[in-house]
Design an enzyme around this catalytic site. Structure first.
Site, PDB file in Angstrom:
ATOM      1  N   CYS A  47     -20.951  -1.165  -1.416  1.00  0.00           N
ATOM      2  CA  CYS A  47     -21.084  -1.866  -2.704  1.00  0.00           C
ATOM      3  C   CYS A  47     -22.382  -1.594  -3.443  1.00  0.00           C
ATOM      4  O   CYS A  47     -22.360  -1.179  -4.600  1.00  0.00           O
ATOM      5  CB  CYS A  47     -20.945  -3.366  -2.494  1.00  0.00           C
ATOM      6  SG  CYS A  47     -19.283  -3.840  -2.049  1.00  0.00           S
ATOM      7  N   THR A  58     -13.824  -4.029  -8.141  1.00  0.00           N
ATOM      8  CA  THR A  58     -15.035  -4.111  -8.974  1.00  0.00           C
ATOM      9  C   THR A  58     -14.910  -3.117 -10.118  1.00  0.00           C
ATOM     10  O   THR A  58     -14.812  -1.913  -9.890  1.00  0.00           O
ATOM     11  CB  THR A  58     -16.273  -3.788  -8.118  1.00  0.00           C
ATOM     12  OG1 THR A  58     -16.354  -4.767  -7.091  1.00  0.00           O
ATOM     13  CG2 THR A  58     -17.542  -3.810  -8.943  1.00  0.00           C
ATOM     14  N   ASP A  60       0.856  -1.187   0.000  1.00  0.00           N
ATOM     15  CA  ASP A  60       0.000   0.000   0.000  1.00  0.00           C
ATOM     16  C   ASP A  60       0.890   1.235   0.000  1.00  0.00           C
ATOM     17  O   ASP A  60       1.993   1.214   0.531  1.00  0.00           O
ATOM     18  CB  ASP A  60      -0.909  -0.003   1.244  1.00  0.00           C
ATOM     19  CG  ASP A  60      -2.155   0.834   1.028  1.00  0.00           C
ATOM     20  OD1 ASP A  60      -3.257   0.263   1.020  1.00  0.00           O
ATOM     21  OD2 ASP A  60      -2.022   2.070   0.844  1.00  0.00           O
ATOM     22  N   ARG A 112     -19.323 -10.079   2.118  1.00  0.00           N
ATOM     23  CA  ARG A 112     -20.166  -9.177   2.895  1.00  0.00           C
ATOM     24  C   ARG A 112     -19.360  -8.659   4.064  1.00  0.00           C
ATOM     25  O   ARG A 112     -18.714  -9.448   4.753  1.00  0.00           O
ATOM     26  CB  ARG A 112     -21.378  -9.918   3.470  1.00  0.00           C
ATOM     27  CG  ARG A 112     -22.480 -10.201   2.486  1.00  0.00           C
ATOM     28  CD  ARG A 112     -23.406 -11.240   3.078  1.00  0.00           C
ATOM     29  NE  ARG A 112     -22.646 -12.404   3.518  1.00  0.00           N
ATOM     30  CZ  ARG A 112     -23.080 -13.298   4.404  1.00  0.00           C
ATOM     31  NH1 ARG A 112     -24.255 -13.156   4.964  1.00  0.00           N
ATOM     32  NH2 ARG A 112     -22.346 -14.334   4.743  1.00  0.00           N
ATOM     33  N   LYS A 115     -24.917  -1.517   8.448  1.00  0.00           N
ATOM     34  CA  LYS A 115     -25.427  -2.806   8.905  1.00  0.00           C
ATOM     35  C   LYS A 115     -24.612  -3.214  10.133  1.00  0.00           C
ATOM     36  O   LYS A 115     -23.601  -2.565  10.435  1.00  0.00           O
ATOM     37  CB  LYS A 115     -25.344  -3.855   7.801  1.00  0.00           C
ATOM     38  CG  LYS A 115     -23.934  -4.214   7.394  1.00  0.00           C
ATOM     39  CD  LYS A 115     -23.987  -5.375   6.430  1.00  0.00           C
ATOM     40  CE  LYS A 115     -22.647  -6.050   6.336  1.00  0.00           C
ATOM     41  NZ  LYS A 115     -22.660  -7.203   5.488  1.00  0.00           N
TER      42      LYS A 115
HETATM   43  C1  UDX Z   1     -22.646  -6.708  -0.415  1.00  0.00           C
HETATM   44  C2  UDX Z   1     -22.813  -8.106  -1.039  1.00  0.00           C
HETATM   45  O1  UDX Z   1     -23.635  -8.905  -0.182  1.00  0.00           O
HETATM   46  C3  UDX Z   1     -21.466  -8.748  -1.270  1.00  0.00           C
HETATM   47  O2  UDX Z   1     -21.638 -10.002  -1.904  1.00  0.00           O
HETATM   48  C4  UDX Z   1     -20.671  -7.816  -2.173  1.00  0.00           C
HETATM   49  O3  UDX Z   1     -19.456  -8.327  -2.546  1.00  0.00           O
HETATM   50  C5  UDX Z   1     -20.498  -6.471  -1.480  1.00  0.00           C
HETATM   51  O4  UDX Z   1     -21.793  -5.930  -1.225  1.00  0.00           O
HETATM   52  P1  UDX Z   1     -22.227  -5.697   2.011  1.00  0.00           P
HETATM   53  O5  UDX Z   1     -22.386  -4.365   1.360  1.00  0.00           O
HETATM   54  O6  UDX Z   1     -21.102  -5.913   2.942  1.00  0.00           O
HETATM   55  O7  UDX Z   1     -22.120  -6.849   0.903  1.00  0.00           O
HETATM   56  O8  UDX Z   1     -23.550  -5.961   2.866  1.00  0.00           O
HETATM   57  P2  UDX Z   1     -24.903  -6.777   2.716  1.00  0.00           P
HETATM   58  O9  UDX Z   1     -25.004  -7.714   3.849  1.00  0.00           O
HETATM   59  O10 UDX Z   1     -25.080  -7.350   1.374  1.00  0.00           O
HETATM   60  O11 UDX Z   1     -25.967  -5.621   2.968  1.00  0.00           O
HETATM   61  C6  UDX Z   1     -26.064  -4.497   2.091  1.00  0.00           C
HETATM   62  C7  UDX Z   1     -27.194  -3.576   2.503  1.00  0.00           C
HETATM   63  O12 UDX Z   1     -28.456  -4.188   2.264  1.00  0.00           O
HETATM   64  C8  UDX Z   1     -27.209  -3.198   3.985  1.00  0.00           C
HETATM   65  O13 UDX Z   1     -27.557  -1.848   4.103  1.00  0.00           O
HETATM   66  C9  UDX Z   1     -28.266  -4.090   4.588  1.00  0.00           C
HETATM   67  O14 UDX Z   1     -28.859  -3.556   5.741  1.00  0.00           O
HETATM   68  C10 UDX Z   1     -29.255  -4.165   3.438  1.00  0.00           C
HETATM   69  N1  UDX Z   1     -30.090  -5.370   3.447  1.00  0.00           N
HETATM   70  C11 UDX Z   1     -29.527  -6.596   3.235  1.00  0.00           C
HETATM   71  C12 UDX Z   1     -31.465  -5.251   3.650  1.00  0.00           C
HETATM   72  O15 UDX Z   1     -31.996  -4.149   3.838  1.00  0.00           O
HETATM   73  N2  UDX Z   1     -32.225  -6.378   3.598  1.00  0.00           N
HETATM   74  C13 UDX Z   1     -31.696  -7.615   3.372  1.00  0.00           C
HETATM   75  O16 UDX Z   1     -32.470  -8.600   3.331  1.00  0.00           O
HETATM   76  C14 UDX Z   1     -30.304  -7.739   3.201  1.00  0.00           C
END
Ligand code: UDX
Length: 455
Positions: free
Chosen positions: A267, A122, A30, A158, A328
């Site tokens: 993401c 990505t 880095d 995630r 989250k």
């Molecule tokens: C996501 C993808 O899941 C992962 O595969 C990718 O590589 C990166 O983006 P992440 O952003 O870490 O991962 O969180 P994720 O658990 O997917 O939640 C994303 C958002 O969706 C959060 O704000 C969460 O609260 C919301 N969410 C998720 C919901 O509102 N309802 C759900 O059922 C699931």
């Protein structure tokens, strides 16, 4: 195998640490000296459960090291991963590829012949071929003879569950253009074959699209159930029951059907926006994705009304406790968190907002001006008119509701994650509002028995 990882952000660090746990020899590089020093001292700059322990274990085993020196990192490496940031470019929604191409150009001066340059960031369709072109161009400029390969290896981690996702993936996607690159990618992920994780080999373009399509599909699924939740609120119904009912259909699946305040994070917002732009650029509008982005943005703003409705329409002079501000649980990440829309709107409306979050304070303090931070949910709720449960941390899942209510001056509870059973909250003395669960449950109108024709 010796592997170099360029970029120690979220993806680079988790991937580097997990690869070293496979038994590979990993050098993470880095440009940020302070970050590299922290990592060398065993510190982890992000909050990700289990990462610090795994990092220390592999550093001690001599398989994992950190440097600011790119040439040193890539010397003898069979594969070099580019895992630098691809933020949304200001103004146009495109992914900013400056860092990816800068890394590719620098690599042309230092990689060994035969190296596979793997893009993990990505990136839009066509980027991997452009990476190959940038490297080739630089090699011509410098007159260096150095055959190389490229590969695309998107991540599906995630936050909060990144190690589990890396170690037990549903699939690993590798986009390649040659048998040599395919073999190197298979060798890197061989340890996962013991766990029977499928390694899928595709073209470079398919791999690039898979990443965006997967995230856009999941964002769509969430947005869909959020709209169904709105309908449940209006006509009578319980979105949890509806989600369960549709999720049991194997073609739909039960995951990512939790209604809430709208998706956030590093993401989904970035990748849906980039996919919409890619579609526009190629005259193939991604109309569903464009709508998802719009519906999700509006939703975050609408959550403010949900809170205000329960407070008689006004925030002014009210004291509001907000439980959870990260996008989250199990992360300290605040990027595009619904809290960044909801909390400033409440503060702007004249409310005194007290927030609490198990990990969010370090990131959140600068992003949420005008709020007070409390140690825990009970402290946040003291003298509050309303409690808003915004992020479903475990710490907020089994609160002593009577105790919390006892310290408050008001009785409003807004549960934006449907954590609680409405009956329990009401019994503790609250007026309760959640997502997609109408007050008129179990039926909106007259009891079904009354509607039956009399015989
Ligand atoms: C996501 C993808 O899941 C992962 O595969 C990718 O590589 C990166 O983006 P992440 O952003 O870490 O991962 O969180 P994720 O658990 O997917 O939640 C994303 C958002 O969706 C959060 O704000 C969460 O609260 C919301 N969410 C998720 C919901 O509102 N309802 C759900 O059922 C699931």
């Amino acid at each position: 195998m010796r592997i170099a990882m360029i970029g120690t952000g979220y993806v680079g660090l988790v991937s580097g640490v997990c690869f070293s746990d496979f038994g590979h020899e990993i050098v993470c590089v880095d440009k940020l000296t302070a970050k590299v020093e922290t990592l060398r001292a065993g510190g982890v700059p992000i909050y990700e459960p289990g990462l610090d322990e795994m990092l220390r274990r592999n550093v001690e085993a001599g398989r994992l090291s950190f440097t600011t020196d790119l040439a040193e990192a890539v010397k003898g490496a069979q594969a070099v991963f580019i895992a630098v940031g691809t933020p949304t470019r200001r103004g146009d929604g495109h992914a900013d590829l400056t860092y990816v191409y800068a890394a590719a150009r620098e690599l042309a001066d230092v990689i060994d012949p035969g190296t596979v340059v793997v893009t993990k960031s990505t990136v839009p369709v066509g980027t991997n071929r452009e990476v190959a072109r940038v490297i080739a161009e630089r090699l011509v400029e410098t007159g260096r003879d150095c055959p190389f390969e490229v590969a695309s290896n998107p991540e599906f981690l995630r936050e909060g569950a990144a190690i589990e996702d890396f170690m037990r993936p549903d699939r690993v996607v590798c986009g390649v253009d040659s048998e040599v690159a395919e073999q190197v990618m298979r060798d890197i992920y061989r340890p996962l074959s013991l766990r029977e994780a499928p390694v899928m080999i595709t073209s470079l373009e398919s791999a690039e699209i898979i990443k965006y399509a997967a995230n856009a599909f999941l964002a769509t699924k969430i947005t869909f159930i959020n709209e169904i939740a709105d309908l449940c609120e209006k006509v009578g119904g319980d979105v949890k029951a509806v989600a369960k009912g549709i999720g049991m259909d194997g073609r739909i699946g039960s995951k990512f059907l939790h209604a809430g305040p709208g998706y956030g994070g590093s993401c989904f917002p970035k990748d849906t926006s980039a996919l919409a732009r890619i579609g526009q650029d190629h005259s193939v509008p991604m109309r569903i994705v464009e709508t998802v982005i719009d519906v999700n943005d509006r939703r975050k703003r609408r959550m403010v009304d949900k809170v205000l409705d329960l407070l008689g329409g006004k925030a002014n002079g009210k004291r509001i406790a907000v439980l959870g501000v990260t996008f989250k649980p199990e992360t300290d990440d605040m990027r595009d968190s619904p809290s960044l829309t909801i909390v400033p709107a409440l503060v702007g409306g004249g409310a005194k907002v007290v927030v609490t979050d198990p990990e969010g304070r370090r990131e959140g303090e600068a992003l949420l001006p005008g709020v007070t931070w409390a140690e825990d949910a009970y402290a946040a709720a003291v003298e509050a008119d309303a409690v808003v449960l915004l992020t479903e941390w475990n710490q907020f899942r089994a609160l002593d509701l009577k105790r919390m209510r006892g310290g408050m001056r008001g009785d409003a509870f807004v549960d934006l994650r449907n954590v609680y059973d409405p009956e329990d909250v009401t019994q503790a003395g609250f007026r309760y509002v959640s997502i997609g669960r109408s007050d008129a449950e179990p039926t909106a109108g007259a009891p079904v028995t009354e509607l039956m024709p009399s015989t």
